[in-house]
Design an enzyme around this catalytic site. Structure first.
Site, PDB file in Angstrom:
ATOM      1  N   LYS A  13     -45.266   2.783  80.059  1.00  0.00           N
ATOM      2  CA  LYS A  13     -44.723   1.929  79.257  1.00  0.00           C
ATOM      3  C   LYS A  13     -44.848   2.619  77.779  1.00  0.00           C
ATOM      4  O   LYS A  13     -44.060   2.393  76.865  1.00  0.00           O
ATOM      5  CB  LYS A  13     -45.270   0.559  79.204  1.00  0.00           C
ATOM      6  N   ASN A  28     -60.286   0.700  69.092  1.00  0.00           N
ATOM      7  CA  ASN A  28     -59.779  -0.504  68.990  1.00  0.00           C
ATOM      8  C   ASN A  28     -59.759  -1.536  70.242  1.00  0.00           C
ATOM      9  O   ASN A  28     -60.390  -2.350  70.224  1.00  0.00           O
ATOM     10  CB  ASN A  28     -57.904  -0.178  68.573  1.00  0.00           C
TER      11      ASN A  28
HETATM   12  N1  LIG Z   1     -55.528  -0.510  71.294  1.00  0.00           N
HETATM   13  C1  LIG Z   1     -55.121  -1.186  71.927  1.00  0.00           C
HETATM   14  O1  LIG Z   1     -54.310  -2.216  71.741  1.00  0.00           O
HETATM   15  C2  LIG Z   1     -54.805  -0.661  73.554  1.00  0.00           C
HETATM   16  C3  LIG Z   1     -54.662  -1.756  74.362  1.00  0.00           C
HETATM   17  C4  LIG Z   1     -54.604  -1.643  75.838  1.00  0.00           C
HETATM   18  C5  LIG Z   1     -54.986  -0.368  76.222  1.00  0.00           C
HETATM   19  N2  LIG Z   1     -55.508   0.621  75.290  1.00  0.00           N
HETATM   20  C6  LIG Z   1     -55.729   2.037  75.652  1.00  0.00           C
HETATM   21  O2  LIG Z   1     -57.018   2.129  75.750  1.00  0.00           O
HETATM   22  C7  LIG Z   1     -57.323   3.443  75.564  1.00  0.00           C
HETATM   23  C8  LIG Z   1     -58.327   3.517  74.363  1.00  0.00           C
HETATM   24  O3  LIG Z   1     -57.756   2.923  73.244  1.00  0.00           O
HETATM   25  P1  LIG Z   1     -58.425   2.468  72.130  1.00  0.00           P
HETATM   26  O4  LIG Z   1     -57.535   1.673  71.312  1.00  0.00           O
HETATM   27  O5  LIG Z   1     -59.813   1.954  72.483  1.00  0.00           O
HETATM   28  O6  LIG Z   1     -58.940   3.763  71.285  1.00  0.00           O
HETATM   29  P2  LIG Z   1     -58.220   4.218  69.806  1.00  0.00           P
HETATM   30  O7  LIG Z   1     -56.712   4.520  69.607  1.00  0.00           O
HETATM   31  O8  LIG Z   1     -58.804   3.291  68.708  1.00  0.00           O
HETATM   32  O9  LIG Z   1     -59.077   5.588  69.542  1.00  0.00           O
HETATM   33  C9  LIG Z   1     -60.107   5.775  68.726  1.00  0.00           C
HETATM   34  C10 LIG Z   1     -61.605   6.208  69.667  1.00  0.00           C
HETATM   35  O10 LIG Z   1     -61.337   7.630  69.952  1.00  0.00           O
HETATM   36  C11 LIG Z   1     -62.724   7.991  69.761  1.00  0.00           C
HETATM   37  N3  LIG Z   1     -62.674   9.448  69.666  1.00  0.00           N
HETATM   38  C12 LIG Z   1     -62.182  10.140  68.649  1.00  0.00           C
HETATM   39  N4  LIG Z   1     -62.523  11.699  69.259  1.00  0.00           N
HETATM   40  C13 LIG Z   1     -63.244  11.549  70.334  1.00  0.00           C
HETATM   41  C14 LIG Z   1     -63.564  12.559  70.980  1.00  0.00           C
HETATM   42  N5  LIG Z   1     -63.679  13.784  70.508  1.00  0.00           N
HETATM   43  N6  LIG Z   1     -64.203  12.257  72.146  1.00  0.00           N
HETATM   44  C15 LIG Z   1     -64.193  10.858  72.623  1.00  0.00           C
HETATM   45  N7  LIG Z   1     -63.811  10.021  71.788  1.00  0.00           N
HETATM   46  C16 LIG Z   1     -63.257  10.255  70.839  1.00  0.00           C
HETATM   47  C17 LIG Z   1     -63.067   7.381  68.272  1.00  0.00           C
HETATM   48  O11 LIG Z   1     -64.433   7.542  68.273  1.00  0.00           O
HETATM   49  C18 LIG Z   1     -62.752   5.833  68.853  1.00  0.00           C
HETATM   50  O12 LIG Z   1     -63.691   5.472  69.391  1.00  0.00           O
HETATM   51  C19 LIG Z   1     -56.198   4.308  75.492  1.00  0.00           C
HETATM   52  O13 LIG Z   1     -55.778   4.764  76.552  1.00  0.00           O
HETATM   53  C20 LIG Z   1     -55.059   3.156  75.236  1.00  0.00           C
HETATM   54  O14 LIG Z   1     -53.972   3.272  75.389  1.00  0.00           O
HETATM   55  C21 LIG Z   1     -55.253   0.156  73.973  1.00  0.00           C
HETATM   56  O1  LIG Z   2     -50.654   0.116  70.602  1.00  0.00           O
HETATM   57  P1  LIG Z   2     -50.115   0.449  71.634  1.00  0.00           P
HETATM   58  O2  LIG Z   2     -48.692   1.051  71.709  1.00  0.00           O
HETATM   59  O3  LIG Z   2     -51.039   1.624  72.238  1.00  0.00           O
HETATM   60  O4  LIG Z   2     -50.162  -0.456  72.982  1.00  0.00           O
HETATM   61  C1  LIG Z   2     -51.172  -1.176  73.034  1.00  0.00           C
HETATM   62  C2  LIG Z   2     -51.302  -1.762  74.482  1.00  0.00           C
HETATM   63  O5  LIG Z   2     -51.201  -0.835  75.477  1.00  0.00           O
HETATM   64  C3  LIG Z   2     -50.383  -2.923  74.615  1.00  0.00           C
HETATM   65  O6  LIG Z   2     -50.542  -3.539  75.736  1.00  0.00           O
END
Ligand SMILES: NC(=O)c1ccc[n+]([C@@H]2O[C@H](COP(=O)([O-])OP(=O)(O)OC[C@H]3O[C@@H](n4cnc5c(N)ncnc54)[C@H](O)[C@@H]3O)[C@@H](O)[C@H]2O)c1
Ligand SMILES: O=P(O)(O)OC[C@H](O)CO
Length: 322
Positions: free
Chosen positions: A205, A14
């Site tokens: 957080k 995401n």
């Molecule tokens: N989604 C948000 O709004 C958001 C915002 C800021 C920070 N983050 C942080 O960014 C990081 C990534 O979150 P995201 O939202 O991009 O991911 P996500 O929560 O959408 O996770 C899914 C991803 O993980 C991958 N995946 C699944 N199994 C896997 C494996 N075995 N090896 C490697 N990858 C695998 C999937 O292919 C997909 O790309 C996290 O640490 C999250 O806390 C997320």
């Molecule tokens: O959807 P969450 O709880 O992983 O939070 C997403 C981001 O970290 C918000 O800043």
């Protein structure tokens, strides 16, 4: 002029996809960066098609960021080594539980002198206690690491709704380059040196957020939800307070703050607009108005007839973003 920097986004969830949307668009129009931005995709099949094939043909990550177009110069690559091997900048953005395996896979197979930046919110825990994910990456790959964290819900960022974020980076030149790669009009970047503080706040957080979800599930109120963190009142007021509620109605009804205060609060008094006026005077005496654009914008909208529609444009020119 130095060769354009090649960028690889390591991850396509995401947030990974939302950040690829930004980075792809920026790289396409900034000669400092190679216009092709590779994005490593953990391959899977969606509706009988490979996700990489869908992304490279339809330019949408239908599983993790549906409904938002990715720039055509974002190239989905299923092989992690191939995606990262020629990169000058690696953006790590995967769920933190997968970082060990990812580092093992690319160790010794990336360019020397690569700049890494972690957008991963999480920590590593081992025999020596807590370790930051950026430190894990730095140790495993021997590369210089920075971090980017903020109140950045991926879908909102992808929809280009205004927000702010922080890059934690010890090296000023690296910080400036990364900011150039990431910042847009609606994704405003501040660079600070304290990368470890930025990262630990981003990680911890999430625990608080789980506690908040528990409170909601159990039917507690906003004060309860916010009681577990140092910025409790700020969070509470922004979600459930009278100032927030009346300000929302101000936008939606076009009525004045005074009228709404009377109509909505049954004799209770708002503190926010008056405080904005008092603070405005103090800042004026100290010649500091320009340093506090949020306070100034609230004051101008409440008391000087400035259109509320201009609120975001006031914030887009925060001195920290320049
Ligand atoms: N989604 C948000 O709004 C958001 C915002 C800021 C920070 N983050 C942080 O960014 C990081 C990534 O979150 P995201 O939202 O991009 O991911 P996500 O929560 O959408 O996770 C899914 C991803 O993980 C991958 N995946 C699944 N199994 C896997 C494996 N075995 N090896 C490697 N990858 C695998 C999937 O292919 C997909 O790309 C996290 O640490 C999250 O806390 C997320
Ligand atoms: O959807 P969450 O709880 O992983 O939070 C997403 C981001 O970290 C918000 O800043």
């Amino acid at each position: 002029m130095a060769a354009p920097q090649k960028v690889c986004v390591v991850g396509s969830g995401n947030w990974g996809s939302a950040i690829a949307k930004i980075v792809g668009a920026n790289a396409a129009q900034n000669p400092k960066f190679d216009s092709t931005v590779k994005m490593w995709v953990f391959e899977e099949t969606v509706d009988g098609r490979k996700l990489t094939e869908i992304i490279n043909t339809d330019h949408v990550n239908v599983k993790y960021l549906p409904g938002r177009k990715l720039p055509e110069n974002v190239l989905a690559v299923p092989d992690l080594v191939e995606a990262s091997r020629d990169a000058d900048i690696l953006i790590f953005v995967i769920p933190h539980q997968f970082i060990g395996r990812v580092c093992e896979t690319i160790k010794g197979k990336i360019k020397s002198g690569v700049l890494g930046i972690s957008l991963i919110k999480g920590v590593d825990e081992g025999p020596d206690g807590l370790k930051l994910i950026s430190d894990v990456i730095q140790e495993k790959l021997g590369i210089t690491m920075s971090v980017l964290m903020g109140a950045n819900i991926a879908n909102e960022v992808a929809d280009e709704k205004f927000c702010e974020t922080t890059i934690g980076c010890k090296n000023k030149n690296h910080g400036a380059l990364l900011k150039e790669l990431m910042q847009t009009n609606n994704f405003r970047v501040t660079v600070v040196e304290e990368h470890d503080v930025v990262e630990i706040c981003g990680a911890l957080k999430n625990i608080v957020a789980v506690g908040a979800g528990f409170c909601d599930g159990l039917g507690f109120g906003d004060n309860t939800k916010a009681a577990s963190c140092g910025v409790a009142d700020l969070i509470t007021t922004c979600y459930g307070g009278r100032n927030r509620k009346v300000a929302e109605a101000f936008v939606k009804t076009g009525k004045s703050i005074e009228e709404l205060e009377k109509e909505m609060l049954n004799g209770q008094k708002l503190q926010g607009p008056a405080t904005a006026a008092e603070v405005h005077l103090i800042l004026k005496h100290k010649n500091l108005i320009d340093k506090f654009p949020l306070f100034n914008a609230v004051y101008q909208i409440c008391y000087q007839g400035h259109p509320v529609a201009e609120f975001i444009s006031c914030l887009q020119n925060h001195p920290e973003h320049m």
